[in-house]
Design an enzyme around this catalytic site. Structure first.
Site, short mmCIF file in Angstrom:
data_model
loop_
_atom_site.label_atom_id
_atom_site.label_comp_id
_atom_site.label_asym_id
_atom_site.label_seq_id
_atom_site.Cartn_x
_atom_site.Cartn_y
_atom_site.Cartn_z
N GLU A 154 57.99 26.46 28.89
CA GLU A 154 57.39 27.71 29.36
C GLU A 154 55.86 27.63 29.35
O GLU A 154 55.20 28.23 30.20
CB GLU A 154 57.84 28.87 28.46
CG GLU A 154 59.32 29.15 28.47
CD GLU A 154 59.76 30.00 29.65
OE1 GLU A 154 58.93 30.28 30.54
OE2 GLU A 154 60.96 30.36 29.70
N HIS B 18 58.17 27.64 33.47
CA HIS B 18 58.45 29.06 33.58
C HIS B 18 58.87 29.41 35.00
O HIS B 18 58.18 29.06 35.95
CB HIS B 18 57.20 29.86 33.18
CG HIS B 18 57.40 31.34 33.19
ND1 HIS B 18 58.29 31.97 32.35
CD2 HIS B 18 56.84 32.33 33.94
CE1 HIS B 18 58.26 33.27 32.57
NE2 HIS B 18 57.39 33.51 33.54
N SER C 12 61.36 36.77 33.46
CA SER C 12 59.97 37.05 33.10
C SER C 12 59.77 38.55 32.99
O SER C 12 60.40 39.20 32.17
CB SER C 12 59.02 36.39 34.11
OG SER C 12 57.70 36.38 33.64
#
Length: 529
Positions: free
Chosen positions: A335, A434, A216
């Site tokens: 995600e 995610h 990320s």
């Protein structure tokens, strides 16, 4: 005498049985002083935690590039994590194992195989995620001891976040010999990598074989470092997990001159002054209090400062000035699915078409060919895919494309596809959400609360750890016993699907990303607030 002989024999046998784990001593001399770590429970790894890599960024060092740490005498304990950096909010699945929050937070951690020889093993430097606003290196899911068992040295660091890491101000620019301000959090990461370069040989690592990897915001950071002249010559390989810094659906990072005006105005709103000396005299709590207020608080992130980033990441890549090193990157299958979960009761195929019209105007029909909405189920799946692409997948794709175009080194792309088994924070309907990949990469599945792991999760975690450490060792993830992972590039654009039965397949959605790139890849107007 017979008693003494027995005691000596027992001691000799103990030493012989543990000699395989004795190459790395508990005490190691760094360039600032001696640190004392300790063996993990199984004795296979030595862990050194909370090592200062820079001076505390407090007082006049608040909003300044990281300064050298002070040397110490005697032996400094490295048994525990240091403070995590001050942050406005903590994501609900982030669980820290450290003394708490402080501006004095610039420490790093090292995990190394207990039998490592000086200067031999590949080094993997981890950068945590959290939107550059949150996170810490003390999370259990980022425990480096299990990955280190794969004969690598693992390093993680804390870095300044939010306003402390990315505030831009004309007075900061004026006091800088480089006429730059901002990006202090990224410079902290660079300072940790520089520490690794100077010191890691004593911990068993090869200072000339450093792989940076992150998830990320950590993945965005990897991309920033590949572009930055401050870092790009320090690294041998790069791994990005969900995130790229070249282009996205959001406005691009702004030049320093614009951010100076924006951030100064924000300081007046938040603190009643933009005077730098007064801002530096504010307590940590006084800085944070208005930032914890609900809604409307500014988000401080990277800028094109003219030093760490002499120009935009896109411009650096277009000129072929990024690090020309093997790169491995990708993203997770779901995600963005969590982002639409709250609107399921009001979701409809017709509504998705309206959203398409809002985002793409005259090109909405072309968009709906690529993200079809003929049925409610089809539209829901398209909406989840689009949410993920808009959030983070497209930016990662763009990074990979530019790396292929100008990077002059092999590129590998993955797609993490195995749906999660459910846990305290996620239902199985969240799929491969995610950050789902982190525990698989670190071999820390058992750190996730209330997860009911399946045999395929254990198998995939071992595969990913092996791919990642192979790549750190040689720049190629492949080895015997693993599904073949081809390079990513023209012809078939092969993608490794990391799943119950991992396999490489041609990119099935390339047309989607080419369409998005035709719109989002163009220069965007700057945000003014």
């Amino acid at each position: 005498m017979s008693f003494l002989r027995r005691e000596l024999l027992a001691a000799a046998l103990l030493l012989a049985s543990t000699a395989v784990f004795a190459a790395i001593p508990a005490q190691i001399r760094t360039d600032k002083g001696t640190v004392e770590g300790e063996a993990t429970t199984d004795g296979k790894v030595m862990a050194f935690k909370g090592i200062p890599f820079a001076a505390p960024p407090v007082g006049n060092l608040r909003w300044a590039p990281p300064a050298p740490a002070e040397a110490w005498t005697g032996v400094r304990s490295a048994h525990d994590f240091g403070y995590h950096c001050v942050q406005a909010s903590i994501f609900r699945d982030m669980m820290f194992h450290d003394p708490g929050a402080s501006e004095d937070c610039l420490t790093l951690n090292v995990w190394t195989p207990a039998n490592a020889q000086p200067g031999k093993l590949p080094v993997m430097v981890w950068i945590y995620g959290g939107g550059l606003q949150g996170g810490a290196s003390s999370e259990g899911r980022q425990d480096g001891q299990f990955l280190a068992r794969k004969d690598v040295v693992v390093v993680s660091m804390n870095y300044r976040l939010g306003i402390f890491g990315f505030f831009v101000h004309p007075e900061l620019t004026a006091e800088s010999p480089h006429h730059a301000s901002g990006n202090y959090g990224l410079m902290d990461q660079n300072a940790a990598i520089q520490w690794v370069k100077r010191n890691i040989s004593a911990f068993g690592g090869d200072p000339d074989n450093i792989t940076i990897f992150g998830e990320s915001a950590g993945s965005f950071s990897v991309n920033f470092h590949m572009a930055s002249p401050m870092t790009r010559d320090l690294i041998k390989h790069a791994i990005g997990e969900s995130g790229g810094a070249i282009a996205s659906s959001r406005p691009a990072d702004l030049p320093r001159e614009q951010r100076e005006k924006i951030d100064s105005a924000a300081a007046v709103t938040l603190y009643g002054t933009s005077d730098l000396a007064k801002l530096r005299r504010l307590s940590t709590e006084d800085i944070m209090r208005p930032l914890r207020a609900p809604g409307g608080t500014p988000r401080f992130g990277p800028d094109i400062d003219g030093w760490f980033l002499p120009k935009s990441v896109a411009a650096i890549y277009a000129a072929g000035e990024e690090a020309h090193v093997p790169t491995l990157a990708g993203w997770n299958a779901d995600e963005g699915r969590g982002g639409i979960a709250g609107s399921l009761n009001t979701f409809s195929a017709a509504g998705f078409a309206v959203d398409a019209e809002h985002d793409f105007h005259a090109q909405s029909a072309e968009f709906l060919k690529l993200y079809p909405n003929a049925t409610e189920t089809e539209a829901l799946n398209s909406a989840a895919d689009y949410a993920g692409d808009k959030f983070i997948a497209y930016s990662t794709w763009k990074w990979l494309e530019e790396q292929v175009a100008t990077g002059k080194a092999p590129v590998y792309r993955y797609y993490f596809a195995l749906g999660n088994p459910g846990d305290r924070f996620h239902t199985t309907s969240a799929g491969a959400f995610h950050s789902d990949d982190i525990e698989y990469v670190f071999g820390t599945l058992d750190s996730r609360p209330e997860a009911m792991w399946r045999p395929e999760d254990r198998k995939l975690s071992n595969e990913i750890q092996t791919y990642w450490t192979n790549f750190a060792r040689t720049g190629d993830p492949n080895s015997s016993g693993l599904p073949k992972w081809p390079t990513y590039g023209p012809t078939e654009w092969q993608v490794m699907h990391l799943d119950k039965n991992s396999a490489a397949k041609p990119d099935a959605h390339r047309e989607r990303y080419l369409f998005l790139d035709s719109i989002w890849g163009k220069p965007k107007p700057a945000e003014t607030h």
